[in-house]
Design a protein around this motif. Structure first.
Motif, PDB file in Angstrom:
ATOM      1  N   ASP A  98       3.317  12.653  -8.272  1.00 57.07           N
ATOM      2  CA  ASP A  98       4.604  13.353  -8.288  1.00 57.07           C
ATOM      3  C   ASP A  98       5.719  12.413  -8.760  1.00 57.07           C
ATOM      4  OD1 ASP A  98       7.021  14.667  -7.717  1.00 57.07           O
ATOM      5  OD2 ASP A  98       6.144  15.728  -6.011  1.00 57.07           O
ATOM      6  N   PRO A  99       6.299  12.661  -9.946  1.00 57.35           N
ATOM      7  CA  PRO A  99       7.344  11.761 -10.453  1.00 57.35           C
ATOM      8  C   PRO A  99       8.605  11.786  -9.599  1.00 57.35           C
ATOM      9  CG  PRO A  99       7.145  13.719 -11.837  1.00 57.35           C
ATOM     10  CD  PRO A  99       6.003  13.752 -10.882  1.00 57.35           C
ATOM     11  N   ASP A 100       8.884  12.895  -8.919  1.00 53.80           N
ATOM     12  CA  ASP A 100      10.072  12.948  -8.056  1.00 53.80           C
ATOM     13  C   ASP A 100       9.927  12.008  -6.867  1.00 53.80           C
ATOM     14  OD1 ASP A 100      11.324  14.822  -9.669  1.00 53.80           O
ATOM     15  OD2 ASP A 100      10.413  16.512  -8.603  1.00 53.80           O
ATOM     16  N   LEU A 101       8.750  11.969  -6.274  1.00 54.49           N
ATOM     17  CA  LEU A 101       8.523  11.081  -5.136  1.00 54.49           C
ATOM     18  C   LEU A 101       8.449   9.620  -5.567  1.00 54.49           C
ATOM     19  CD1 LEU A 101       5.857  13.120  -3.121  1.00 54.49           C
ATOM     20  CD2 LEU A 101       8.334  13.036  -2.776  1.00 54.49           C
ATOM     21  N   ALA A 102       8.122   9.374  -6.825  1.00 55.34           N
ATOM     22  CA  ALA A 102       8.088   8.001  -7.320  1.00 55.34           C
ATOM     23  C   ALA A 102       9.482   7.392  -7.346  1.00 55.34           C
ATOM     24  CB  ALA A 102       7.471   7.957  -8.714  1.00 55.34           C
ATOM     25  N   LEU A 151       0.827  -1.206   0.000  1.00 57.84           N
ATOM     26  CA  LEU A 151       0.000   0.000   0.000  1.00 57.84           C
ATOM     27  C   LEU A 151       0.860   1.255   0.000  1.00 57.84           C
ATOM     28  CD1 LEU A 151      -2.866   1.208   0.210  1.00 57.84           C
ATOM     29  CD2 LEU A 151      -2.619   1.090   2.708  1.00 57.84           C
ATOM     30  N   LEU A 152       1.902   1.266   0.807  1.00 60.87           N
ATOM     31  CA  LEU A 152       2.790   2.428   0.844  1.00 60.87           C
ATOM     32  C   LEU A 152       3.548   2.577  -0.475  1.00 60.87           C
ATOM     33  CD1 LEU A 152       4.323   2.210   4.444  1.00 60.87           C
ATOM     34  CD2 LEU A 152       2.210   3.298   3.689  1.00 60.87           C
ATOM     35  N   SER A 153       4.036   1.464  -0.970  1.00 58.75           N
ATOM     36  CA  SER A 153       4.854   1.496  -2.187  1.00 58.75           C
ATOM     37  C   SER A 153       4.063   1.987  -3.396  1.00 58.75           C
ATOM     38  CB  SER A 153       5.426   0.105  -2.452  1.00 58.75           C
ATOM     39  OG  SER A 153       6.189   0.092  -3.637  1.00 58.75           O
ATOM     40  N   VAL A 154       2.851   1.445  -3.612  1.00 61.91           N
ATOM     41  CA  VAL A 154       2.099   1.850  -4.808  1.00 61.91           C
ATOM     42  C   VAL A 154       1.646   3.296  -4.703  1.00 61.91           C
ATOM     43  CG1 VAL A 154       1.346  -0.477  -5.417  1.00 61.91           C
ATOM     44  CG2 VAL A 154      -0.095   0.931  -3.931  1.00 61.91           C
ATOM     45  N   ASN A 155       1.373   3.770  -3.492  1.00 66.64           N
ATOM     46  CA  ASN A 155       0.993   5.173  -3.350  1.00 66.64           C
ATOM     47  C   ASN A 155       2.152   6.101  -3.666  1.00 66.64           C
ATOM     48  OD1 ASN A 155      -1.840   6.021  -2.277  1.00 66.64           O
ATOM     49  ND2 ASN A 155      -1.409   4.069  -1.270  1.00 66.64           N
ATOM     50  N   ARG A 156       3.359   5.647  -3.413  1.00 68.03           N
ATOM     51  CA  ARG A 156       4.536   6.453  -3.761  1.00 68.03           C
ATOM     52  C   ARG A 156       4.839   6.347  -5.257  1.00 68.03           C
ATOM     53  NH1 ARG A 156       9.766   5.459  -4.700  1.00 68.03           N
ATOM     54  NH2 ARG A 156       9.718   3.297  -3.973  1.00 68.03           N
ATOM     55  N   VAL A 157       4.941   5.103  -5.757  1.00 70.17           N
ATOM     56  CA  VAL A 157       5.382   4.878  -7.136  1.00 70.17           C
ATOM     57  C   VAL A 157       4.339   5.327  -8.156  1.00 70.17           C
ATOM     58  CG1 VAL A 157       6.043   3.092  -8.796  1.00 70.17           C
ATOM     59  CG2 VAL A 157       6.905   2.996  -6.457  1.00 70.17           C
ATOM     60  N   LEU A 158       3.055   5.151  -7.834  1.00 68.34           N
ATOM     61  CA  LEU A 158       1.997   5.505  -8.781  1.00 68.34           C
ATOM     62  C   LEU A 158       1.330   6.835  -8.442  1.00 68.34           C
ATOM     63  CD1 LEU A 158       0.274   2.012  -9.227  1.00 68.34           C
ATOM     64  CD2 LEU A 158       2.031   3.072 -10.651  1.00 68.34           C
ATOM     65  N   GLY A 159       1.899   7.558  -7.479  1.00 71.60           N
ATOM     66  CA  GLY A 159       1.355   8.864  -7.128  1.00 71.60           C
ATOM     67  C   GLY A 159       1.602   9.885  -8.229  1.00 71.60           C
ATOM     68  N   GLN A 176       1.803  12.160   4.963  1.00 72.49           N
ATOM     69  CA  GLN A 176       2.212  13.565   4.996  1.00 72.49           C
ATOM     70  C   GLN A 176       3.036  13.934   3.774  1.00 72.49           C
ATOM     71  OE1 GLN A 176       4.485  14.557   8.485  1.00 72.49           O
ATOM     72  NE2 GLN A 176       4.934  16.633   7.792  1.00 72.49           N
ATOM     73  N   VAL A 177       4.049  13.127   3.475  1.00 67.00           N
ATOM     74  CA  VAL A 177       4.954  13.450   2.371  1.00 67.00           C
ATOM     75  C   VAL A 177       4.256  13.329   1.019  1.00 67.00           C
ATOM     76  CG1 VAL A 177       7.082  12.769   1.199  1.00 67.00           C
ATOM     77  CG2 VAL A 177       7.000  12.824   3.702  1.00 67.00           C
ATOM     78  N   LEU A 178       3.362  12.345   0.884  1.00 66.17           N
ATOM     79  CA  LEU A 178       2.682  12.136  -0.390  1.00 66.17           C
ATOM     80  C   LEU A 178       1.455  13.031  -0.552  1.00 66.17           C
ATOM     81  CD1 LEU A 178       2.855   8.232  -0.603  1.00 66.17           C
ATOM     82  CD2 LEU A 178       4.326   9.886  -1.765  1.00 66.17           C
ATOM     83  N   GLY A 179       1.141  13.831   0.464  1.00 63.46           N
ATOM     84  CA  GLY A 179       0.018  14.751   0.364  1.00 63.46           C
ATOM     85  C   GLY A 179      -1.338  14.068   0.445  1.00 63.46           C
TER      86      GLY A 179
END
Length: 535
Positions: A50-54, A40-48, A95-98
Motif C-alpha cells: 500500500d503506497p499510502d501506508l508507505a 522489521l516494522l519500518s520495512v514492512n510499512r515502507v515496502l508493503g 493490524q494496520v498493514l494487514g
C-alpha cells in the motif's frame, strides 16, 4: 478450565535490550534487538503493497482510524529503535498493514527473549484488555481439539502469561502441552514461529513448565520420532535443572538416534552460552565435542557440535584440543572463537556484497531506496554466523520482511553452488524463508542433487512446502535408498510433510527402520500450514 488465575505483580520497566555484537562481523555495537525490531516494522510499512501506508502521514492516518492516536514524532521513535517497543505496538503494525496476527510479534518476542532479559509483562502483553472467560474457554477447546492456528496459541499463551499462577486440571495441562508439542513437529513458517513463542511462554510459566518438559521428553524419545530439533530447542529457553539433565541425556554417546544427538548438541550450545550448565556438566560436553570433531565430517555435517565447541570456556576448549588428531578442526574452531563466523571475514563480506543489492533491487518499492545496511547484516548472520540462534533469528527477521520472496529466489540459486558449505547454508536459510514462489525448482533440485548432505537439506525444504504433485512424489521416492541414513531420513521427511500416498507403501517396506519411520509419519500427519498465513 482455570480454577484460579493469580495476577503477576507489577515490575519496574527494564532497560532497552541490546543484542551482543561481535567486532568481526559488524561495525558497530549499537545495532541491538530494539533496532532490529524497529527495522522489521519500518520495512514492512515502507515496502508493503500500500503506497499510502508507505508514507508516514498516510500510516498515521490509518492508525487513527484504528483508534490509535499518535503523531509523527512517536512513529519516528518506534521506527528508530531508540526505545523498546511493547508487543501491542508491534501488533498494531500487523493490524494496520494487514499482516497475519502474531507474524511480527512472534519474531520480535523471540529476538528479545534470546538476546536480552526481555520486556516486562506489561510491555509483552498483546493488548491492554484482558480476555473474557468465554473467549478463554473457546481457545482452550480449540487448542485441545487440534483446530487452533499459531495466532490462537499465541493469544492463549499471552493471556496465561499475565498471571503468576494458573490452575488447570492435570489432564488439561497434559492435553494442552501434548498438542502444542505435537504441532511444533509439523508446523511450518509463521505457523511454527507463533507456536514456538507460545511454547516458550508455557515453558517459562511456573505451572506449565513441568508439563511441557514432560511432553517434550515423550515426543523426542519416541523410538521412531523423525522430527526432533524443532521440539527439543525448547529446552534452551529455561535454566531448569530438569531441562539441563534431559539435554545431557540426549547428548549421551550411547544414544542410538544420531539426529537426537545433533539436536541436543545444538541445544547444549545455547544453554552453555546462557549459563544453564554448572561446572559438573563440562566434562560431558567436552567429551561430546571431542568425539564429534575427531570423526572427520565436513564442517556443515558437524555444525551443531562446532557451535558447542565455540561456546566452551577457554579451559574446556584446551582440554578438547589436546585430543584432536588434526589441526584443521582446531583451526576452524579457533577462527570462529575469534571472529564468530564460519568462513574468513573477507569471504563472508564478498558473499553478502553480491546478494544484498540483488535482493533489494528485486523487491518492489514505491520510491528509490538507499542501500539497506540492516539487510546486509542480517544476511551475513543468517548465512555465516557461528552461533545457531544468531543465524536462526536473523533468518526469521528476513522471512518476516518484504525482502523474503526475493531473498528466497536468490538463495535458491546459491543452493546450487559448487561450494558445499555455501550450498548447505543457503538451503538452511531457505527453511526459514520459504521457496519464494519457486516450489517446483525446489523439488527438482531435491530430486537430482547428488551430494548427500546438500540433498538432505533440499529434501527438507521440499517437505516444508507441503503437498507435492503425484509426479513430484514419485521423483522424490525414486531416489530413496534405505542404506543411507541421512537421505532416508530426509526423504521420509519430505514425503511425510507432503502427506504423500507413497508413505503407505513404505510402511510395508522390507527395511524395518523404513517401516517404523513411515508409520510414525502416518501418525504424525503432514505439514501444518496455518490458513491465516499467505503462502
Amino acid at each position: 478450565m482455570p480454577a484460579e488465575l493469580t495476577p503477576a505483580p507489577a515490575r519496574r520497566r527494564g532497560r532497552p535490550q541490546r543484542l551482543p555484537e561481535d567486532p568481526h562481523t559488524v561495525a558497530s555495537g549499537q545495532v541491538g534487538c530494539d533496532q532490529r525490531i524497529a527495522w522489521l516494522l519500518s520495512v514492512n510499512r515502507v515496502l508493503g503493497p500500500d503506497p499510502d501506508l508507505a508514507r508516514r502521514d498516510g500510516f498515521i492516518a490509518a492508525l487513527r482510524e484504528n483508534g490509535v492516536a499518535v503523531d509523527a514524532s512517536r512513529v519516528s521513535r518506534w521506527e528508530s529503535g531508540l526505545q523498546p517497543l511493547p508487543s501491542r505496538v508491534v501488533a498494531t503494525y500487523e493490524q494496520v498493514l494487514g499482516l497475519s496476527s502474531g507474524s511480527l510479534v512472534s519474531v520480535a518476542a523471540g529476538l528479545r527473549r534470546s538476546f536480552g532479559s526481555g520486556p516486562t509483562p506489561r510491555e509483552n502483553a498483546l493488548s491492554d484488555t484482558e480476555m473474557s472467560d468465554a473467549e478463554l474457554n473457546r481457545l482452550i477447546d480449540l487448542t485441545e481439539a487440534g483446530n487452533a492456528t499459531g495466532a490462537d496459541w499465541l493469544r492463549l499463551a499471552d493471556h496465561l502469561s499475565r498471571f503468576d499462577r494458573v490452575f488447570l486440571r492435570e489432564q488439561d495441562w497434559t492435553a494442552l502441552c501434548h498438542e502444542l508439542v505435537t504441532e511444533l513437529g509439523s508446523a511450518v513458517g509463521a505457523g511454527y514461529v507463533r507456536r514456538y513463542e507460545a511454547a516458550a511462554a508455557f515453558i517459562r510459566h511456573t505451572n506449565a513448565r513441568r508439563h511441557l518438559i514432560m511432553a517434550i521428553g515423550r515426543f523426542v524419545t519416541h523410538p521412531d520420532a523423525q522430527v526432533v530439533a524443532p521440539v527439543l530447542n525448547l529446552l534452551s529457553e529455561v535454566p531448569d535443572p530438569a531441562a539441563a539433565a534431559l539435554t545431557l541425556r540426549m547428548l549421551a554417546a550411547d544414544t542410538d538416534n544420531i539426529y537426537l544427538r545433533r539436536a541436543a548438541s545444538s541445544v547444549a550450545a545455547v544453554k552453555l552460552a546462557r549459563g544453564h550448565f554448572d561446572d559438573a556438566a563440562l566434562p560431558r560436553l567436552e567429551s561430546h565435542v571431542l568425539g564429534a570433531l575427531r570423526r572427520g565430517e565436513s564442517l556443515d555435517g558437524r555444525l551443531d557440535s562446532f557451535d558447542l565447541a565455540v561456546r566452551l570456556p577457554a579451559s574446556s576448549w584446551q582440554q578438547v584440543t589436546g585430543g584432536l588428531r588434526t589441526r584443521r578442526a582446531h583451526g576452524l574452531v579457533e577462527q570462529a572463537r575469534q571472529g564468530d563466523e564460519l568462513v574468513p571475514s573477507a569471504r563472508a563480506a564478498s558473499v553478502v556484497a553480491e546478494l544484498a543489492p540483488s535482493i533489494q533491487a528485486a523487491t518492489p518499492t514505491h520510491q528509490a531506496q538507499d542501500p539497506d545496511l540492516m539487510l546486509r547484516r542480517l544476511l551475513r548472520e543468517a548465512l555465516l554466523h557461528s552461533h545457531k540462534p544468531r543465524r536462526h533469528h536473523a533468518a526469521l527477521l528476513i522471512a518476516a520482511s518484504p525482502y523474503a520472496p526475493a531473498a528466497a529466489r536468490l538463495l535458491l540459486d546459491l543452493a546450487a553452488d559448487t561450494n558445499d558449505l555455501m550450498a548447505a547454508r543457503a538451503w538452511t536459510v531457505l527453511m526459514r524463508l520459504g521457496d519464494g514462489g519457486r516450489r517446483d525448482r525446489v523439488v527438482e533440485l531435491a530430486a537430482k542433487e547428488e551430494r548427500p548432505t546438500i540433498r538432505a537439506r533440499a529434501l527438507v525444504n521440499a517437505g516444508l512446502g507441503g503437498a507435492m504433485t503425484s509426479e513430484q512424489n514419485r521423483a522424490i521416492t525414486a531416489g530413496y535408498d534405505e542404506r543411507r541414513s541421512l537421505e532416508r531420513h530426509a526423504t521420509l521427511f519430505a514425503l511425510g510433510m507432503a502427506g504423500a500416498p507413497e508413505l503407505g507403501e513404505l510402511a510395508d517396506h522390507p527395511d524395518p527402520e523404513t517401516q517404523r519411520a513411515a508409520k510414525w509419519w502416518l501418525t504424525q500427519g503432514p505439514a501444518i500450514h496455518d490458513a491465516d498465513v499467505a503462502r
